[in-house]
Scaffold this motif. Structure first.
Motif, short mmCIF file in Angstrom:
data_model
loop_
_atom_site.label_atom_id
_atom_site.label_comp_id
_atom_site.label_asym_id
_atom_site.label_seq_id
_atom_site.Cartn_x
_atom_site.Cartn_y
_atom_site.Cartn_z
N GLY A 267 0.81 -1.21 0.00
CA GLY A 267 0.00 0.00 0.00
C GLY A 267 0.84 1.26 0.00
O GLY A 267 0.50 2.25 -0.65
N ILE A 268 1.95 1.24 0.74
CA ILE A 268 2.85 2.40 0.77
C ILE A 268 3.46 2.64 -0.60
O ILE A 268 3.50 3.77 -1.10
N LEU A 269 3.91 1.56 -1.24
CA LEU A 269 4.50 1.70 -2.58
C LEU A 269 3.46 2.21 -3.58
O LEU A 269 3.75 3.08 -4.41
N ASP A 270 2.24 1.69 -3.48
CA ASP A 270 1.16 2.14 -4.36
C ASP A 270 0.81 3.59 -4.07
O ASP A 270 0.51 4.37 -5.00
N TYR A 271 0.87 3.98 -2.81
CA TYR A 271 0.61 5.36 -2.41
C TYR A 271 1.59 6.32 -3.09
O TYR A 271 1.20 7.38 -3.59
N VAL A 272 2.87 5.95 -3.10
CA VAL A 272 3.88 6.79 -3.76
C VAL A 272 3.51 6.98 -5.23
O VAL A 272 3.55 8.11 -5.76
N ARG A 273 3.13 5.89 -5.89
CA ARG A 273 2.79 5.97 -7.32
C ARG A 273 1.53 6.81 -7.55
O ARG A 273 1.47 7.63 -8.48
N ARG A 274 0.51 6.60 -6.71
CA ARG A 274 -0.75 7.34 -6.89
C ARG A 274 -0.58 8.83 -6.61
O ARG A 274 -1.12 9.68 -7.34
#
Length: 262
Positions: free
Chosen positions: A96-103
């Motif tokens: 989720g953290i990695l996806d948060y960075v991308r989003r």
């Protein structure tokens, strides 16, 4: 192009935006921000975690406000009522953290830079996991994010413990997103689960290993018996952002390696 006047209600969007080179667009930050250090000197502080200076935020004329979690729902709703665009993320895992960075990168018009940054963070985690896989043994780890009452670690913390070579002793609690569901009603449960390492990060106050060791019956825990009680500073582990995936997990890995090499 993306938004040009951004208010960050928590630390992790500030850290991400600085990493993406978009810091000039930040016009306000959380008072709890410590990363990067220059942000505290450069940006006005307009929020805590559960409260915010709504009028000050409005005076900054933001075109985008970023916050985190259900705890900031009240702040978000007030800003939305006042005509401000708000994004509240609610991620709780490493993925989720990695996806948060991308989003977040995509939302501010910096998708390519955000993808590259997330890939770098993932490579760092992979390197730590490879090193941990070579350890001769894995410790059982109890992570405590508050002491009165004792609250066990959230999901991304349990996952980082695993990446670093340990096993969280309360995996079923880590799956609970809300802190109240991770309260230990019976602290003796820690004694029964016999962790080899105790990690403390008391959400903004200093961890006191001597107080933990003095809890009734806890002298039977291997971690207490062997003096394996360690503090992980809250800013590098309890924020669901880059700090946890870099300094936080590296500190856990250092402790686990030292234990495994004893």
């Amino acid at each position: 192009m993306g938004p040009q006047r951004i208010v960050c209600l928590t630390e992790e969007p500030t850290e991400v935006l600085y990493a993406l080179g978009a810091q000039d667009r930040i016009v306000g930050i959380s008072g709890f921000t410590v990363r990067p250090p220059r942000a505290r000197k450069e940006k006005p502080k307009v929020s805590a975690f559960t409260s915010a200076k709504i009028d000050e935020i409005l005076r900054l004329q933001p075109d985008f406000v970023v916050g985190f979690s259900d705890i900031q729902a009240g702040i978000a709703s007030e800003l939305v009522r006042r005509g401000v665009e708000v994004w509240i993320s609610n991620h709780r895992s490493v993925a989720g953290i990695l996806d948060y960075v991308r989003r977040l990168g995509a939302l501010v018009g910096a998708a390519a830079a955000a993808d590259a940054y997330a890939d770098t963070l993932q490579r760092g985690l992979d390197a730590i996991a490879r090193e941990a896989a070579a350890l001769p043994r894995r410790p059982r780890v109890y992570f405590e994010e508050w002491d009165e009452p004792p609250i066990t670690g959230i999901r991304w913390v349990a996952e980082l413990v695993r990446i670093a070579g340990g096993d969280d002793v309360f995996p079923e609690r880590a799956a609970e997103p809300l802190a109240k569901r991770r309260i230990l009603e019976d602290p003796d449960e820690v004694v029964r689960r016999a962790p080899d390492i105790i990690l403390g990060s008391w959400c903004g106050k200093k961890f006191r290993p001597e107080r933990v060791a003095a809890r009734p019956g806890w002298d039977a825990i291997p971690a207490v018996r062997d003096g394996q009680l360690h503090e992980i500073k809250s800013p590098i582990i309890l924020q669901p952002g880059p700090a946890a995936l870099t300094e936080g997990v590296a500190e856990i890995a250092r402790i686990v390696r030292a234990w495994a090499g004893r």
